[in-house]
Design a protein around this motif. Sequence first.
Motif, PDB file in Angstrom:
ATOM      1  N   ALA A   1       0.819  -1.219   0.000  1.00 23.04           N
ATOM      2  CA  ALA A   1       0.000   0.000   0.000  1.00 23.04           C
ATOM      3  C   ALA A   1       0.851   1.266   0.000  1.00 23.04           C
ATOM      4  CB  ALA A   1      -0.950  -0.012   1.197  1.00 23.04           C
ATOM      5  N   TRP A   2       2.043   1.209   0.591  1.00 24.91           N
ATOM      6  CA  TRP A   2       2.901   2.386   0.717  1.00 24.91           C
ATOM      7  C   TRP A   2       4.007   2.438  -0.347  1.00 24.91           C
ATOM      8  CZ3 TRP A   2       2.097  -1.454   4.213  1.00 24.91           C
ATOM      9  CH2 TRP A   2       3.097  -2.403   4.345  1.00 24.91           C
ATOM     10  N   ALA A   3       3.952   1.524  -1.314  1.00 25.40           N
ATOM     11  CA  ALA A   3       4.960   1.525  -2.380  1.00 25.40           C
ATOM     12  C   ALA A   3       4.778   2.756  -3.265  1.00 25.40           C
ATOM     13  CB  ALA A   3       4.835   0.265  -3.225  1.00 25.40           C
ATOM     14  N   LYS A   4       5.896   3.245  -3.775  1.00 26.91           N
ATOM     15  CA  LYS A   4       5.856   4.362  -4.720  1.00 26.91           C
ATOM     16  C   LYS A   4       5.312   3.859  -6.053  1.00 26.91           C
ATOM     17  CE  LYS A   4       9.945   6.241  -2.546  1.00 26.91           C
ATOM     18  NZ  LYS A   4      11.378   6.033  -2.527  1.00 26.91           N
ATOM     19  N   PRO A   5       4.766   4.743  -6.881  1.00 28.30           N
ATOM     20  CA  PRO A   5       4.266   4.300  -8.187  1.00 28.30           C
ATOM     21  C   PRO A   5       5.356   3.557  -8.968  1.00 28.30           C
ATOM     22  CG  PRO A   5       3.601   6.560  -7.765  1.00 28.30           C
ATOM     23  CD  PRO A   5       4.561   6.167  -6.661  1.00 28.30           C
ATOM     24  N   GLY A   6       5.001   2.378  -9.474  1.00 28.97           N
ATOM     25  CA  GLY A   6       5.939   1.570 -10.238  1.00 28.97           C
ATOM     26  C   GLY A   6       6.894   0.735  -9.402  1.00 28.97           C
ATOM     27  N   GLU A   7       6.870   0.888  -8.092  1.00 28.13           N
ATOM     28  CA  GLU A   7       7.772   0.147  -7.207  1.00 28.13           C
ATOM     29  C   GLU A   7       7.149  -1.202  -6.859  1.00 28.13           C
ATOM     30  OE1 GLU A   7      10.380   1.262  -3.292  1.00 28.13           O
ATOM     31  OE2 GLU A   7       8.269   1.827  -3.237  1.00 28.13           O
ATOM     32  N   LYS A   8       7.956  -2.257  -6.975  1.00 25.40           N
ATOM     33  CA  LYS A   8       7.492  -3.588  -6.609  1.00 25.40           C
ATOM     34  C   LYS A   8       8.062  -3.944  -5.238  1.00 25.40           C
ATOM     35  CE  LYS A   8       7.641  -6.774  -9.798  1.00 25.40           C
ATOM     36  NZ  LYS A   8       7.942  -7.640 -10.940  1.00 25.40           N
ATOM     37  N   TRP A   9       9.296  -4.409  -5.204  1.00 24.31           N
ATOM     38  CA  TRP A   9       9.943  -4.751  -3.950  1.00 24.31           C
ATOM     39  C   TRP A   9      10.295  -3.466  -3.213  1.00 24.31           C
ATOM     40  CZ3 TRP A   9      10.244  -9.535  -1.997  1.00 24.31           C
ATOM     41  CH2 TRP A   9      10.075 -10.621  -2.854  1.00 24.31           C
ATOM     42  N   VAL A  10       9.842  -3.334  -1.975  1.00 21.99           N
ATOM     43  CA  VAL A  10      10.096  -2.142  -1.165  1.00 21.99           C
ATOM     44  C   VAL A  10      11.253  -2.431  -0.209  1.00 21.99           C
ATOM     45  CG1 VAL A  10       9.129  -0.552   0.544  1.00 21.99           C
ATOM     46  CG2 VAL A  10       7.698  -1.395  -1.339  1.00 21.99           C
ATOM     47  N   LEU A  11      12.271  -1.592  -0.266  1.00 24.26           N
ATOM     48  CA  LEU A  11      13.431  -1.720   0.616  1.00 24.26           C
ATOM     49  C   LEU A  11      12.999  -1.486   2.056  1.00 24.26           C
ATOM     50  CD1 LEU A  11      16.517  -2.141   0.744  1.00 24.26           C
ATOM     51  CD2 LEU A  11      16.749   0.337   0.485  1.00 24.26           C
ATOM     52  N   MET A  12      13.369  -2.408   2.934  1.00 28.00           N
ATOM     53  CA  MET A  12      12.988  -2.310   4.345  1.00 28.00           C
ATOM     54  C   MET A  12      14.084  -1.610   5.130  1.00 28.00           C
ATOM     55  SD  MET A  12      11.472  -6.186   4.686  1.00 28.00           S
ATOM     56  CE  MET A  12      10.879  -6.003   6.356  1.00 28.00           C
ATOM     57  N   GLU A  13      13.682  -0.951   6.202  1.00 26.94           N
ATOM     58  CA  GLU A  13      14.617  -0.272   7.089  1.00 26.94           C
ATOM     59  C   GLU A  13      14.941  -1.194   8.256  1.00 26.94           C
ATOM     60  OE1 GLU A  13      14.700   3.612  10.060  1.00 26.94           O
ATOM     61  OE2 GLU A  13      13.103   3.404   8.577  1.00 26.94           O
TER      62      GLU A  13
END
Length: 111
Positions: free
Chosen positions: A94-106
Amino acid sequence: MKKYCFALDLKDDPALIAEYEYWHKSENAWPENLQHIREAGITGMEIFRTGNRLFMIMEAEDSFSFERKSAMDAANAKVQDWENLMATFQQPLAWAKPGEKWVLMEKIFAL
């Protein structure tokens, strides 16, 4: 050595999840893509699943660059075919940027 962790969701459909797992078994992996991953400087990669949530742990050489990997991916037809196939199973967080698939975790904790 660098380590990165990512998250992504699969479509919440048992048949699609099973097919996604099928494509990620070692005997079904595309050898050209595995070689491409290594050539980008990635030395290790693991994907874990709970429900429809995926977690990926990626280890890379110190010289690894996301920009270089992205350019390499865009220039490789086999990688693009793989990404198009995987898109049929994946849905962005839900919080991914447009076009982003895998979201880098902190990283928030280490022992």
